[in-house]
Scaffold this motif. Structure first.
Motif, PDB file in Angstrom:
ATOM      1  N   SER A   1       5.575   5.577   1.542  1.00  0.00           N
ATOM      2  CA  SER A   1       5.070   6.774   2.207  1.00  0.00           C
ATOM      3  C   SER A   1       5.521   7.973   1.391  1.00  0.00           C
ATOM      4  N   VAL A   2       4.571   8.788   0.948  1.00  0.00           N
ATOM      5  CA  VAL A   2       4.839   9.904   0.042  1.00  0.00           C
ATOM      6  C   VAL A   2       4.327  11.186   0.669  1.00  0.00           C
TER       7      VAL A   2
ATOM      8  N   CYS B   1       0.828  -1.202   0.000  1.00  0.00           N
ATOM      9  CA  CYS B   1       0.000   0.000   0.000  1.00  0.00           C
ATOM     10  C   CYS B   1       0.864   1.254   0.000  1.00  0.00           C
ATOM     11  N   SER B   2       0.275   2.342  -0.457  1.00  0.00           N
ATOM     12  CA  SER B   2       0.944   3.636  -0.470  1.00  0.00           C
ATOM     13  C   SER B   2       0.117   4.636   0.323  1.00  0.00           C
ATOM     14  N   LEU B   3       0.802   5.568   0.974  1.00  0.00           N
ATOM     15  CA  LEU B   3       0.159   6.580   1.806  1.00  0.00           C
ATOM     16  C   LEU B   3       0.718   7.940   1.424  1.00  0.00           C
ATOM     17  N   VAL B   4      -0.176   8.917   1.163  1.00  0.00           N
ATOM     18  CA  VAL B   4       0.216  10.238   0.722  1.00  0.00           C
ATOM     19  C   VAL B   4      -0.150  11.258   1.790  1.00  0.00           C
ATOM     20  N   PHE B   5       0.821  12.127   2.127  1.00  0.00           N
ATOM     21  CA  PHE B   5       0.600  13.209   3.071  1.00  0.00           C
ATOM     22  C   PHE B   5       0.683  14.537   2.344  1.00  0.00           C
ATOM     23  N   THR B   6      -0.265  15.409   2.617  1.00  0.00           N
ATOM     24  CA  THR B   6      -0.234  16.769   2.100  1.00  0.00           C
ATOM     25  C   THR B   6      -0.210  17.736   3.270  1.00  0.00           C
ATOM     26  N   ALA B   7       0.585  18.793   3.147  1.00  0.00           N
ATOM     27  CA  ALA B   7       0.714  19.816   4.187  1.00  0.00           C
ATOM     28  C   ALA B   7       0.713  21.171   3.502  1.00  0.00           C
ATOM     29  N   PRO B   8      -0.440  21.860   3.436  1.00  0.00           N
ATOM     30  CA  PRO B   8      -0.522  23.115   2.679  1.00  0.00           C
ATOM     31  C   PRO B   8       0.272  24.268   3.273  1.00  0.00           C
ATOM     32  N   ASP B   9       0.674  24.194   4.525  1.00  0.00           N
ATOM     33  CA  ASP B   9       1.359  25.311   5.162  1.00  0.00           C
ATOM     34  C   ASP B   9       2.771  25.460   4.610  1.00  0.00           C
ATOM     35  N   VAL B  10       3.069  26.648   4.076  1.00  0.00           N
ATOM     36  CA  VAL B  10       4.393  26.891   3.488  1.00  0.00           C
ATOM     37  C   VAL B  10       5.442  27.223   4.542  1.00  0.00           C
ATOM     38  N   HIS B  11       5.026  27.477   5.776  1.00  0.00           N
ATOM     39  CA  HIS B  11       5.969  27.859   6.825  1.00  0.00           C
ATOM     40  C   HIS B  11       6.381  26.682   7.698  1.00  0.00           C
ATOM     41  N   SER B  12       5.948  25.489   7.377  1.00  0.00           N
ATOM     42  CA  SER B  12       6.295  24.311   8.169  1.00  0.00           C
ATOM     43  C   SER B  12       6.565  23.146   7.234  1.00  0.00           C
TER      44      SER B  12
ATOM     45  N   LEU C   1      -8.298   5.801   3.533  1.00  0.00           N
ATOM     46  CA  LEU C   1      -7.402   4.968   4.329  1.00  0.00           C
ATOM     47  C   LEU C   1      -7.170   3.644   3.613  1.00  0.00           C
ATOM     48  N   PRO C   2      -6.007   3.022   3.828  1.00  0.00           N
ATOM     49  CA  PRO C   2      -5.697   1.773   3.115  1.00  0.00           C
ATOM     50  C   PRO C   2      -6.662   0.651   3.457  1.00  0.00           C
ATOM     51  N   ALA C   3      -7.079  -0.055   2.437  1.00  0.00           N
ATOM     52  CA  ALA C   3      -7.917  -1.254   2.582  1.00  0.00           C
ATOM     53  C   ALA C   3      -7.531  -2.226   1.483  1.00  0.00           C
ATOM     54  N   PRO C   4      -6.355  -2.887   1.592  1.00  0.00           N
ATOM     55  CA  PRO C   4      -5.828  -3.681   0.473  1.00  0.00           C
ATOM     56  C   PRO C   4      -6.612  -4.936   0.158  1.00  0.00           C
ATOM     57  N   THR C   5      -7.179  -5.584   1.154  1.00  0.00           N
ATOM     58  CA  THR C   5      -7.841  -6.873   0.919  1.00  0.00           C
ATOM     59  C   THR C   5      -9.313  -6.860   1.294  1.00  0.00           C
ATOM     60  N   THR C   6      -9.841  -5.737   1.766  1.00  0.00           N
ATOM     61  CA  THR C   6     -11.233  -5.663   2.190  1.00  0.00           C
ATOM     62  C   THR C   6     -11.862  -4.398   1.617  1.00  0.00           C
ATOM     63  N   LEU C   7     -13.182  -4.330   1.709  1.00  0.00           N
ATOM     64  CA  LEU C   7     -13.897  -3.138   1.264  1.00  0.00           C
ATOM     65  C   LEU C   7     -13.878  -2.044   2.320  1.00  0.00           C
ATOM     66  N   VAL C   8     -13.721  -2.437   3.584  1.00  0.00           N
ATOM     67  CA  VAL C   8     -13.721  -1.483   4.693  1.00  0.00           C
ATOM     68  C   VAL C   8     -12.315  -1.397   5.259  1.00  0.00           C
ATOM     69  N   PRO C   9     -11.770  -0.196   5.457  1.00  0.00           N
ATOM     70  CA  PRO C   9     -10.424  -0.084   6.031  1.00  0.00           C
ATOM     71  C   PRO C   9     -10.344  -0.708   7.421  1.00  0.00           C
ATOM     72  N   ALA C  10      -9.176  -1.253   7.729  1.00  0.00           N
ATOM     73  CA  ALA C  10      -8.974  -1.842   9.061  1.00  0.00           C
ATOM     74  C   ALA C  10      -9.103  -0.796  10.151  1.00  0.00           C
TER      75      ALA C  10
ATOM     76  N   VAL D   1      -5.843   7.495  -6.539  1.00  0.00           N
ATOM     77  CA  VAL D   1      -4.638   6.915  -7.127  1.00  0.00           C
ATOM     78  C   VAL D   1      -3.691   6.363  -6.069  1.00  0.00           C
ATOM     79  N   ALA D   2      -3.939   6.628  -4.788  1.00  0.00           N
ATOM     80  CA  ALA D   2      -3.127   6.075  -3.698  1.00  0.00           C
ATOM     81  C   ALA D   2      -4.053   5.331  -2.745  1.00  0.00           C
ATOM     82  N   ASP D   3      -3.467   4.491  -1.902  1.00  0.00           N
ATOM     83  CA  ASP D   3      -4.287   3.727  -0.959  1.00  0.00           C
ATOM     84  C   ASP D   3      -4.752   4.573   0.214  1.00  0.00           C
ATOM     85  N   GLY D   4      -3.983   5.572   0.577  1.00  0.00           N
ATOM     86  CA  GLY D   4      -4.356   6.444   1.676  1.00  0.00           C
ATOM     87  C   GLY D   4      -3.936   7.870   1.393  1.00  0.00           C
TER      88      GLY D   4
END
Length: 382
Positions: A212-213, A38-49, A267-276, A235-238
């Protein structure tokens, strides 16, 4: 009929192999950790951190501490990608408090680190220290360089595919910080979405890896494209957003104990319809969906995800010394009625003198009797 509160199940655990992210609270939100493949993507819009890159450093530091293979996509992985963290001994920082509070259970807004003795158990890291150079030198870190020439995302995916195909035994952590930064060249939204989709397909073919991206601030806001965060979740799992308060002083004053809010898109749910996470997360309420009351704070030594609660009315800094002024108006029941009780009407926040002047002005206007009649009718006096 009886009601029983739904709590986290300790008897069962997710069937998919999980890797710890280095943050116990983030592991809880994911349902125990980041699942392999699985892949997980983090976004942080704050330009000062740089909260997104800080999460990446925890991810890499956990892999180094567990002796796992780490693939760092970028330049100077051993210089800056390992993270400023070091394992801290349990009980090193014990706070002495009054004896009568020693046995009381503290108010919990997050989850504690796991006590499991497994190889990938989430470690406790201290942001004020660095990983020793000899540990970094012996770490199993593989660097995939990035260039600014056209087609950089395609070349990185090809290199990751070769590495995953040649790997034998043990999980592989893929860390991709600041995807879309100037070091990647002149990318557009389609290039980033295409890369994340290709990375997800690559991990499905090689299920012994996870990624982790993090995206830089210029690619983390809603103004990038219509439904940008929803597309990232497809396009990503989380996909998770860490929205800091630095750009909104009102939120910073409302939540003085936190540095931002956490928004979960998928949230990632690789083998089920509902995330763990819906079954095993304590912070999200085990199925009740607590995405709207999650935040984060970064202290001097650690980053924590926890539930967010409003302070007492008026804020913690307000001190009330006296009650607001009130005005009492007595209405006597007519003599013909058997009801002999008087009705007292209190108007909060209006000085008595101003209230009497207002009553006299209204009486001169000629419509005060009608209001008194309505009041007496409502009180069942006439």
């Amino acid at each position: 009929m009886s009601f029983k509160r739904k709590t986290t199940s300790t008897a069962s655990t997710p069937s998919t192999p999980l890797l710890s992210t280095g943050l116990p609270s983030l592991d809880d939100i994911l349902g125990g950790g980041l699942p392999l493949s699985c892949s997980l993507v983090f976004t942080a819009p704050d330009v000062h951190s740089a909260y997104g890159e800080l999460v990446q450093r925890y991810f890499v530091a956990q892999g180094v501490a567990a002796g796992q293979r780490v693939c760092f996509v970028g330049n100077d992985a051993r210089a800056g990608g390992g993270g400023d963290a070091e394992a801290r001994r349990d009980g090193e920082e014990k706070i002495t408090i009054a004896w009568r509070y020693e046995q009381m259970k503290p108010f919990q807004t997050t989850v504690a680190a796991s006590k499991a003795a497994t190889a990938d158990a989430c470690r406790t890291f201290d942001l004020t220290t660095r990983i020793p150079p000899n540990v970094v030198a012996e770490a199993r870190i593989v660097e995939v360089a990035v260039d600014a020439a056209p087609g950089s995302t395609t070349r990185v995916l090809e290199r990751l595919g070769e590495m995953l195909a040649d790997a034998q035994g043990g999980p592989i952590r893929i860390c991709i910080p600041a995807l879309g930064s100037p070091g990647w060249g002149d990318l557009n939204a389609q290039d980033i979405l295409r890369f994340l989709h290709g990375l997800r397909a690559l991990l499905r073919r090689h299920p012994h890896g996870c990624a982790s991206v993090s995206l830089p601030p210029e690619w983390s806001g809603d103004s990038v494209a219509a439904g940008w965060h929803e597309k990232l979740g497809w396009v990503a799992d989380g996909a998770i957003t860490m929205a800091a308060f630095t750009g909104n002083p009102a939120l910073a004053a409302t939540f003085p104990g936190h540095h931002g809010l956490l928004r979960i898109h998928t949230l990632p749910a690789p083998t089920t319809l509902v995330p763990a996470s819906d079954r095993f997360s304590t912070l999200r309420g085990t199925g009740t969906g607590g995405e709207n009351n999650l935040g984060f704070k970064c202290t001097r030594k650690r980053l924590v995800f926890e539930t967010v609660h409003l302070d007492v009315e008026g804020g913690v800094g307000e001190r009330r010394t006296s009650a607001p002024p009130t005005t009492t108006v007595a209405v006597q029941a007519p003599a013909s009625r058997s009801v002999g009780a008087a009705v007292e009407v209190e108007i909060e926040g209006v000085p008595p003198g101003r209230a009497r002047a207002s009553e006299e002005k209204e009486h001169e206007a000629g419509w005060i009797p009608e209001r008194c009649v309505r009041l007496l009718i409502e009180c069942n006096l006439i």
